[in-house]
Write a protein that holds these residues in place. Structure first.
Motif, PDB file in Angstrom:
ATOM      1  N   GLU A   1       5.680  -7.456 -12.635  1.00  0.00           N
ATOM      2  CA  GLU A   1       4.404  -7.618 -13.342  1.00  0.00           C
ATOM      3  C   GLU A   1       3.227  -7.365 -12.403  1.00  0.00           C
ATOM      4  N   ALA A   2       3.327  -7.899 -11.171  1.00  0.00           N
ATOM      5  CA  ALA A   2       2.258  -7.683 -10.195  1.00  0.00           C
ATOM      6  C   ALA A   2       2.149  -6.204  -9.829  1.00  0.00           C
ATOM      7  N   GLY A   3       3.308  -5.532  -9.729  1.00  0.00           N
ATOM      8  CA  GLY A   3       3.302  -4.111  -9.410  1.00  0.00           C
ATOM      9  C   GLY A   3       2.634  -3.278 -10.477  1.00  0.00           C
ATOM     10  N   VAL A   4       2.932  -3.582 -11.726  1.00  0.00           N
ATOM     11  CA  VAL A   4       2.301  -2.866 -12.840  1.00  0.00           C
ATOM     12  C   VAL A   4       0.791  -3.063 -12.808  1.00  0.00           C
ATOM     13  N   LYS A   5       0.366  -4.309 -12.570  1.00  0.00           N
ATOM     14  CA  LYS A   5      -1.070  -4.602 -12.514  1.00  0.00           C
ATOM     15  C   LYS A   5      -1.722  -3.851 -11.343  1.00  0.00           C
TER      16      LYS A   5
ATOM     17  N   LEU B   1      -0.766  -1.051  -9.954  1.00  0.00           N
ATOM     18  CA  LEU B   1      -0.802   0.381 -10.260  1.00  0.00           C
ATOM     19  C   LEU B   1      -1.861   0.709 -11.306  1.00  0.00           C
ATOM     20  N   MET B   2      -2.000  -0.146 -12.295  1.00  0.00           N
ATOM     21  CA  MET B   2      -3.018   0.082 -13.320  1.00  0.00           C
ATOM     22  C   MET B   2      -4.413  -0.049 -12.737  1.00  0.00           C
ATOM     23  N   ASP B   3      -4.625  -1.037 -11.878  1.00  0.00           N
ATOM     24  CA  ASP B   3      -5.927  -1.211 -11.238  1.00  0.00           C
ATOM     25  C   ASP B   3      -6.252  -0.003 -10.367  1.00  0.00           C
ATOM     26  N   MET B   4      -5.255   0.460  -9.607  1.00  0.00           N
ATOM     27  CA  MET B   4      -5.462   1.622  -8.752  1.00  0.00           C
ATOM     28  C   MET B   4      -5.813   2.857  -9.578  1.00  0.00           C
ATOM     29  N   SER B   5      -5.089   3.041 -10.673  1.00  0.00           N
ATOM     30  CA  SER B   5      -5.334   4.199 -11.531  1.00  0.00           C
ATOM     31  C   SER B   5      -6.726   4.157 -12.146  1.00  0.00           C
ATOM     32  N   ASN B   6      -7.160   2.979 -12.558  1.00  0.00           N
ATOM     33  CA  ASN B   6      -8.478   2.844 -13.185  1.00  0.00           C
ATOM     34  C   ASN B   6      -9.619   3.050 -12.198  1.00  0.00           C
ATOM     35  N   GLU B   7      -9.392   2.680 -10.937  1.00  0.00           N
ATOM     36  CA  GLU B   7     -10.449   2.759  -9.928  1.00  0.00           C
ATOM     37  C   GLU B   7     -10.375   4.031  -9.076  1.00  0.00           C
ATOM     38  N   LEU B   8      -9.355   4.851  -9.304  1.00  0.00           N
ATOM     39  CA  LEU B   8      -9.107   6.006  -8.447  1.00  0.00           C
ATOM     40  C   LEU B   8     -10.229   7.037  -8.524  1.00  0.00           C
ATOM     41  N   ASP B   9     -10.647   7.484  -7.360  1.00  0.00           N
ATOM     42  CA  ASP B   9     -11.612   8.577  -7.253  1.00  0.00           C
ATOM     43  C   ASP B   9     -10.811   9.843  -6.965  1.00  0.00           C
ATOM     44  N   GLY B  10     -10.558  10.629  -8.000  1.00  0.00           N
ATOM     45  CA  GLY B  10      -9.728  11.809  -7.853  1.00  0.00           C
ATOM     46  C   GLY B  10     -10.278  12.822  -6.876  1.00  0.00           C
ATOM     47  N   ARG B  11     -11.601  12.965  -6.838  1.00  0.00           N
ATOM     48  CA  ARG B  11     -12.212  13.921  -5.915  1.00  0.00           C
ATOM     49  C   ARG B  11     -12.016  13.485  -4.468  1.00  0.00           C
ATOM     50  N   GLN B  12     -12.114  12.177  -4.236  1.00  0.00           N
ATOM     51  CA  GLN B  12     -11.897  11.685  -2.870  1.00  0.00           C
ATOM     52  C   GLN B  12     -10.451  11.912  -2.438  1.00  0.00           C
ATOM     53  N   LEU B  13      -9.507  11.631  -3.328  1.00  0.00           N
ATOM     54  CA  LEU B  13      -8.098  11.821  -3.004  1.00  0.00           C
ATOM     55  C   LEU B  13      -7.799  13.297  -2.732  1.00  0.00           C
ATOM     56  N   GLN B  14      -8.410  14.167  -3.520  1.00  0.00           N
ATOM     57  CA  GLN B  14      -8.228  15.606  -3.305  1.00  0.00           C
ATOM     58  C   GLN B  14      -8.807  16.032  -1.960  1.00  0.00           C
ATOM     59  N   ALA B  15      -9.949  15.474  -1.595  1.00  0.00           N
ATOM     60  CA  ALA B  15     -10.568  15.800  -0.310  1.00  0.00           C
ATOM     61  C   ALA B  15      -9.663  15.381   0.848  1.00  0.00           C
ATOM     62  N   VAL B  16      -9.016  14.229   0.723  1.00  0.00           N
ATOM     63  CA  VAL B  16      -8.088  13.765   1.761  1.00  0.00           C
ATOM     64  C   VAL B  16      -6.889  14.705   1.837  1.00  0.00           C
TER      65      VAL B  16
ATOM     66  N   ALA C   1       0.774   0.105  -5.027  1.00  0.00           N
ATOM     67  CA  ALA C   1      -0.329   1.060  -5.156  1.00  0.00           C
ATOM     68  C   ALA C   1      -0.392   1.986  -3.954  1.00  0.00           C
ATOM     69  N   ALA C   2      -0.174   1.444  -2.766  1.00  0.00           N
ATOM     70  CA  ALA C   2      -0.215   2.258  -1.554  1.00  0.00           C
ATOM     71  C   ALA C   2       0.876   3.324  -1.564  1.00  0.00           C
ATOM     72  N   MET C   3       2.071   2.947  -2.001  1.00  0.00           N
ATOM     73  CA  MET C   3       3.173   3.901  -2.082  1.00  0.00           C
ATOM     74  C   MET C   3       2.855   5.012  -3.080  1.00  0.00           C
ATOM     75  N   ALA C   4       2.262   4.643  -4.205  1.00  0.00           N
ATOM     76  CA  ALA C   4       1.898   5.646  -5.209  1.00  0.00           C
ATOM     77  C   ALA C   4       0.874   6.631  -4.651  1.00  0.00           C
ATOM     78  N   LEU C   5      -0.094   6.124  -3.894  1.00  0.00           N
ATOM     79  CA  LEU C   5      -1.124   6.991  -3.328  1.00  0.00           C
ATOM     80  C   LEU C   5      -0.557   7.975  -2.304  1.00  0.00           C
ATOM     81  N   VAL C   6       0.292   7.492  -1.385  1.00  0.00           N
ATOM     82  CA  VAL C   6       0.822   8.406  -0.370  1.00  0.00           C
ATOM     83  C   VAL C   6       1.814   9.391  -0.990  1.00  0.00           C
ATOM     84  N   THR C   7       2.500   8.991  -2.054  1.00  0.00           N
ATOM     85  CA  THR C   7       3.381   9.927  -2.752  1.00  0.00           C
ATOM     86  C   THR C   7       2.563  11.063  -3.369  1.00  0.00           C
ATOM     87  N   ALA C   8       1.465  10.699  -4.021  1.00  0.00           N
ATOM     88  CA  ALA C   8       0.581  11.710  -4.602  1.00  0.00           C
ATOM     89  C   ALA C   8       0.019  12.621  -3.521  1.00  0.00           C
ATOM     90  N   LEU C   9      -0.359  12.044  -2.386  1.00  0.00           N
ATOM     91  CA  LEU C   9      -0.898  12.834  -1.278  1.00  0.00           C
ATOM     92  C   LEU C   9       0.138  13.830  -0.750  1.00  0.00           C
TER      93      LEU C   9
END
Length: 278
Positions: free
Chosen positions: A120-124, A126-141, A258-266
Protein backbone atom coordinates in the motif's frame (compact mmCIF):
# COMPACT_ATOMS: atom_id res chain seq x y z
CA UNK A 1 -4.11 39.15 26.72
CA UNK A 2 -1.06 37.80 24.92
CA UNK A 3 -1.59 35.91 21.68
CA UNK A 4 0.16 32.58 21.03
CA UNK A 5 2.62 34.45 18.79
CA UNK A 6 3.49 36.81 21.66
CA UNK A 7 4.34 33.85 23.90
CA UNK A 8 6.73 32.40 21.33
CA UNK A 9 8.62 35.40 20.00
CA UNK A 10 12.03 33.71 20.10
CA UNK A 11 12.45 30.62 17.90
CA UNK A 12 13.22 27.45 19.89
CA UNK A 13 16.86 26.37 19.87
CA UNK A 14 16.03 22.66 19.79
CA UNK A 15 13.19 20.33 18.93
CA UNK A 16 12.69 19.68 22.64
CA UNK A 17 12.27 23.43 23.24
CA UNK A 18 9.87 23.61 20.31
CA UNK A 19 7.67 20.87 21.78
CA UNK A 20 7.79 22.57 25.17
CA UNK A 21 6.68 25.88 23.62
CA UNK A 22 3.94 24.05 21.77
CA UNK A 23 2.69 22.51 25.01
CA UNK A 24 2.41 25.97 26.57
CA UNK A 25 0.37 27.51 23.76
CA UNK A 26 -1.53 24.46 22.53
CA UNK A 27 -4.84 25.26 24.21
CA UNK A 28 -4.96 28.79 22.84
CA UNK A 29 -4.33 27.83 19.20
CA UNK A 30 -7.10 28.38 16.63
CA UNK A 31 -8.58 25.25 15.05
CA UNK A 32 -6.36 25.13 11.95
CA UNK A 33 -3.17 25.83 13.88
CA UNK A 34 -4.14 23.12 16.36
CA UNK A 35 -4.41 20.71 13.41
CA UNK A 36 -0.88 21.74 12.48
CA UNK A 37 0.30 21.07 16.04
CA UNK A 38 -1.25 17.59 16.06
CA UNK A 39 0.30 16.86 12.67
CA UNK A 40 3.74 18.07 13.78
CA UNK A 41 3.76 15.93 16.92
CA UNK A 42 2.75 12.87 14.93
CA UNK A 43 5.28 13.38 12.14
CA UNK A 44 8.45 14.72 13.74
CA UNK A 45 10.59 12.49 11.52
CA UNK A 46 9.07 13.92 8.34
CA UNK A 47 9.68 17.63 8.83
CA UNK A 48 13.34 17.47 7.75
CA UNK A 49 12.47 15.88 4.39
CA UNK A 50 9.06 17.39 3.60
CA UNK A 51 7.98 20.64 2.00
CA UNK A 52 5.52 22.98 3.64
CA UNK A 53 2.94 21.75 1.12
CA UNK A 54 3.57 18.14 2.23
CA UNK A 55 3.09 19.00 5.90
CA UNK A 56 0.02 21.11 5.17
CA UNK A 57 -1.52 18.20 3.29
CA UNK A 58 -0.86 15.89 6.25
CA UNK A 59 -2.49 18.44 8.57
CA UNK A 60 -5.39 18.99 6.12
CA UNK A 61 -4.83 22.76 6.08
CA UNK A 62 -3.66 25.24 3.41
CA UNK A 63 0.13 25.82 3.22
CA UNK A 64 -0.45 29.40 4.38
CA UNK A 65 -1.94 28.06 7.62
CA UNK A 66 1.11 25.88 8.24
CA UNK A 67 3.33 28.90 7.61
CA UNK A 68 1.35 30.87 10.22
CA UNK A 69 1.80 27.95 12.60
CA UNK A 70 5.59 28.14 12.17
CA UNK A 71 5.51 31.89 12.79
CA UNK A 72 3.41 31.32 15.89
CA UNK A 73 6.23 29.19 17.25
CA UNK A 74 8.67 32.05 16.68
CA UNK A 75 10.18 31.05 13.35
CA UNK A 76 10.33 33.37 10.36
CA UNK A 77 8.76 30.63 8.28
CA UNK A 78 8.79 26.93 7.50
CA UNK A 79 12.38 26.90 6.21
CA UNK A 80 13.76 28.10 9.54
CA UNK A 81 11.79 25.49 11.46
CA UNK A 82 12.85 22.79 9.01
CA UNK A 83 16.52 23.73 9.48
CA UNK A 84 16.15 22.97 13.19
CA UNK A 85 14.69 19.54 12.43
CA UNK A 86 17.33 18.80 9.81
CA UNK A 87 20.04 19.47 12.38
CA UNK A 88 18.52 16.90 14.73
CA UNK A 89 17.17 14.51 12.10
CA UNK A 90 19.49 11.62 12.85
CA UNK A 91 18.58 11.73 16.53
CA UNK A 92 14.85 11.92 15.81
CA UNK A 93 14.70 8.82 13.61
CA UNK A 94 14.33 5.68 15.77
CA UNK A 95 16.85 2.89 15.30
CA UNK A 96 15.69 -0.38 13.78
CA UNK A 97 15.03 -2.06 17.13
CA UNK A 98 12.70 0.78 18.10
CA UNK A 99 10.98 0.68 14.70
CA UNK A 100 10.26 -3.04 15.05
CA UNK A 101 8.92 -2.42 18.55
CA UNK A 102 6.62 0.26 17.15
CA UNK A 103 5.30 -2.15 14.52
CA UNK A 104 4.68 -4.85 17.12
CA UNK A 105 2.85 -2.35 19.33
CA UNK A 106 0.65 -1.45 16.38
CA UNK A 107 -0.07 -5.13 15.69
CA UNK A 108 1.55 -4.86 12.27
CA UNK A 109 4.57 -7.15 12.66
CA UNK A 110 3.13 -10.27 10.99
CA UNK A 111 4.68 -11.00 7.59
CA UNK A 112 1.34 -10.92 5.75
CA UNK A 113 0.24 -7.69 7.37
CA UNK A 114 3.62 -6.12 6.71
CA UNK A 115 3.58 -7.16 3.04
CA UNK A 116 0.15 -5.58 2.59
CA UNK A 117 1.27 -2.40 4.37
CA UNK A 118 4.43 -2.06 2.28
CA UNK A 119 2.48 -2.74 -0.90
CA UNK A 120 0.00 0.00 0.00
CA UNK A 121 2.84 2.39 0.86
CA UNK A 122 4.56 1.54 -2.42
CA UNK A 123 1.46 2.30 -4.46
CA UNK A 124 1.06 5.62 -2.65
CA UNK A 125 4.74 6.50 -3.23
CA UNK A 126 4.47 5.71 -6.93
CA UNK A 127 1.25 7.66 -7.36
CA UNK A 128 2.69 10.68 -5.56
CA UNK A 129 5.82 10.51 -7.70
CA UNK A 130 3.77 10.25 -10.89
CA UNK A 131 1.57 13.20 -9.94
CA UNK A 132 4.53 15.42 -9.03
CA UNK A 133 6.86 14.32 -11.83
CA UNK A 134 8.42 17.00 -14.00
CA UNK A 135 8.79 15.18 -17.30
CA UNK A 136 10.96 17.88 -18.85
CA UNK A 137 13.39 17.74 -15.94
CA UNK A 138 13.62 13.95 -16.15
CA UNK A 139 14.24 14.18 -19.89
CA UNK A 140 16.98 16.76 -19.32
CA UNK A 141 18.70 14.39 -16.87
CA UNK A 142 18.41 11.50 -19.33
CA UNK A 143 19.91 13.57 -22.16
CA UNK A 144 22.77 14.83 -19.99
CA UNK A 145 23.65 11.30 -18.87
CA UNK A 146 23.25 9.87 -22.37
CA UNK A 147 25.82 12.38 -23.65
CA UNK A 148 28.43 11.23 -21.11
CA UNK A 149 31.24 8.88 -22.10
CA UNK A 150 30.84 6.99 -18.81
CA UNK A 151 28.11 7.41 -16.20
CA UNK A 152 29.52 7.29 -12.67
CA UNK A 153 27.17 6.29 -9.87
CA UNK A 154 27.37 6.95 -6.13
CA UNK A 155 24.80 6.04 -3.51
CA UNK A 156 25.44 4.60 -0.05
CA UNK A 157 23.36 3.01 2.70
CA UNK A 158 19.70 2.93 1.63
CA UNK A 159 20.57 4.54 -1.71
CA UNK A 160 23.00 1.73 -2.57
CA UNK A 161 20.25 -0.58 -3.83
CA UNK A 162 19.05 2.18 -6.15
CA UNK A 163 22.40 2.84 -7.83
CA UNK A 164 23.25 -0.87 -8.05
CA UNK A 165 20.01 -1.50 -9.94
CA UNK A 166 20.67 1.55 -12.11
CA UNK A 167 24.12 0.18 -12.94
CA UNK A 168 22.60 -3.22 -13.81
CA UNK A 169 20.07 -1.61 -16.16
CA UNK A 170 22.71 0.55 -17.85
CA UNK A 171 24.84 -2.53 -18.42
CA UNK A 172 21.89 -4.26 -20.08
CA UNK A 173 21.49 -1.18 -22.28
CA UNK A 174 25.14 -1.36 -23.30
CA UNK A 175 25.92 1.95 -21.55
CA UNK A 176 29.28 2.28 -19.82
CA UNK A 177 28.96 3.00 -16.11
CA UNK A 178 31.10 2.81 -12.97
CA UNK A 179 29.80 2.25 -9.47
CA UNK A 180 31.63 4.08 -6.66
CA UNK A 181 31.25 2.46 -3.23
CA UNK A 182 34.15 3.81 -1.10
CA UNK A 183 35.28 0.29 -0.14
CA UNK A 184 38.36 0.60 2.05
CA UNK A 185 37.87 4.37 1.93
CA UNK A 186 39.61 4.40 -1.46
CA UNK A 187 38.79 7.64 -3.24
CA UNK A 188 38.19 6.87 -6.92
CA UNK A 189 36.96 10.20 -8.25
CA UNK A 190 40.17 10.51 -10.30
CA UNK A 191 38.50 7.96 -12.62
CA UNK A 192 35.80 10.50 -13.50
CA UNK A 193 36.91 12.31 -16.64
CA UNK A 194 35.88 15.58 -18.24
CA UNK A 195 33.60 13.78 -20.72
CA UNK A 196 31.84 11.80 -18.00
CA UNK A 197 28.95 12.56 -15.68
CA UNK A 198 28.13 11.67 -12.06
CA UNK A 199 24.71 10.53 -10.88
CA UNK A 200 24.56 10.85 -7.09
CA UNK A 201 21.80 9.50 -4.84
CA UNK A 202 21.36 10.20 -1.15
CA UNK A 203 18.35 10.26 1.13
CA UNK A 204 17.99 11.96 4.51
CA UNK A 205 19.95 11.61 6.72
CA UNK A 206 22.42 12.29 3.93
CA UNK A 207 25.62 10.35 3.23
CA UNK A 208 28.60 12.63 3.72
CA UNK A 209 30.73 10.48 1.41
CA UNK A 210 28.21 11.00 -1.39
CA UNK A 211 28.04 14.74 -0.79
CA UNK A 212 31.83 15.02 -0.72
CA UNK A 213 32.33 13.14 -3.98
CA UNK A 214 29.63 15.17 -5.72
CA UNK A 215 31.18 18.40 -4.48
CA UNK A 216 34.66 17.46 -5.70
CA UNK A 217 33.35 16.39 -9.10
CA UNK A 218 31.22 19.50 -9.48
CA UNK A 219 34.22 21.67 -8.66
CA UNK A 220 35.94 20.19 -11.72
CA UNK A 221 33.02 21.35 -13.93
CA UNK A 222 31.95 17.75 -14.57
CA UNK A 223 28.14 17.35 -14.79
CA UNK A 224 26.51 16.18 -11.57
CA UNK A 225 22.91 14.95 -11.63
CA UNK A 226 21.22 13.88 -8.41
CA UNK A 227 18.31 12.08 -6.77
CA UNK A 228 17.07 12.60 -3.21
CA UNK A 229 13.87 12.58 -1.17
CA UNK A 230 13.86 16.30 -0.40
CA UNK A 231 14.59 19.56 -2.19
CA UNK A 232 16.59 20.55 0.93
CA UNK A 233 19.27 17.97 0.08
CA UNK A 234 22.75 19.59 -0.08
CA UNK A 235 23.23 17.93 -3.49
CA UNK A 236 21.01 20.69 -4.83
CA UNK A 237 23.94 23.08 -4.39
CA UNK A 238 26.19 21.20 -6.83
CA UNK A 239 23.84 19.27 -9.11
CA UNK A 240 22.56 20.60 -12.43
CA UNK A 241 19.29 18.81 -11.75
CA UNK A 242 17.90 17.34 -8.52
CA UNK A 243 15.21 14.70 -8.94
CA UNK A 244 12.91 13.99 -6.00
CA UNK A 245 11.50 10.58 -5.01
CA UNK A 246 9.64 10.56 -1.70
CA UNK A 247 8.69 7.27 -0.08
CA UNK A 248 5.75 6.59 2.20
CA UNK A 249 6.89 5.00 5.46
CA UNK A 250 5.65 1.91 7.27
CA UNK A 251 6.69 2.05 10.90
CA UNK A 252 9.77 4.11 10.02
CA UNK A 253 10.85 1.77 7.19
CA UNK A 254 10.97 3.12 3.63
CA UNK A 255 11.24 0.89 0.56
CA UNK A 256 12.70 2.75 -2.46
CA UNK A 257 9.73 2.21 -4.77
CA UNK A 258 9.61 5.67 -6.35
CA UNK A 259 13.39 5.89 -6.63
CA UNK A 260 13.57 2.53 -8.39
CA UNK A 261 10.86 3.60 -10.83
CA UNK A 262 12.74 6.81 -11.64
CA UNK A 263 16.11 5.16 -12.31
CA UNK A 264 14.40 2.47 -14.40
CA UNK A 265 12.81 5.17 -16.55
CA UNK A 266 16.16 6.95 -16.80
CA UNK A 267 18.04 3.83 -17.87
CA UNK A 268 15.53 2.96 -20.59
CA UNK A 269 15.47 6.58 -21.82
CA UNK A 270 19.29 6.73 -21.88
CA UNK A 271 19.43 3.47 -23.83
CA UNK A 272 16.98 4.86 -26.37
CA UNK A 273 18.90 8.12 -26.76
CA UNK A 274 22.18 6.26 -27.25
CA UNK A 275 20.63 4.17 -30.05
CA UNK A 276 19.28 7.28 -31.76
CA UNK A 277 22.75 8.82 -31.78
CA UNK A 278 24.56 5.66 -32.89
Amino acid sequence: MDSPADEARQPPASVAELLGALDRIDESLPKRLKQCAICLRGNLDRVAVSTVADMAQLADVPPSAFMRFCQTLGFSGYSEMQALFRAEYAQLRPDYTERLSMLRAEGASGAGRLAASFAEAGVKSLMDMSNELDGRQLQAVAERLAAARTIHLIGLRRAFAVVVYFAYLLDKMGVASMLHHTTGQIESDHAIGADDALFAVTFAPFSQETLTLASRVGARSIPVLALSDTTMCPLGDVAEQLLIAREVEVGGFRAPNAAMALVTALAVAIGGLRKERA
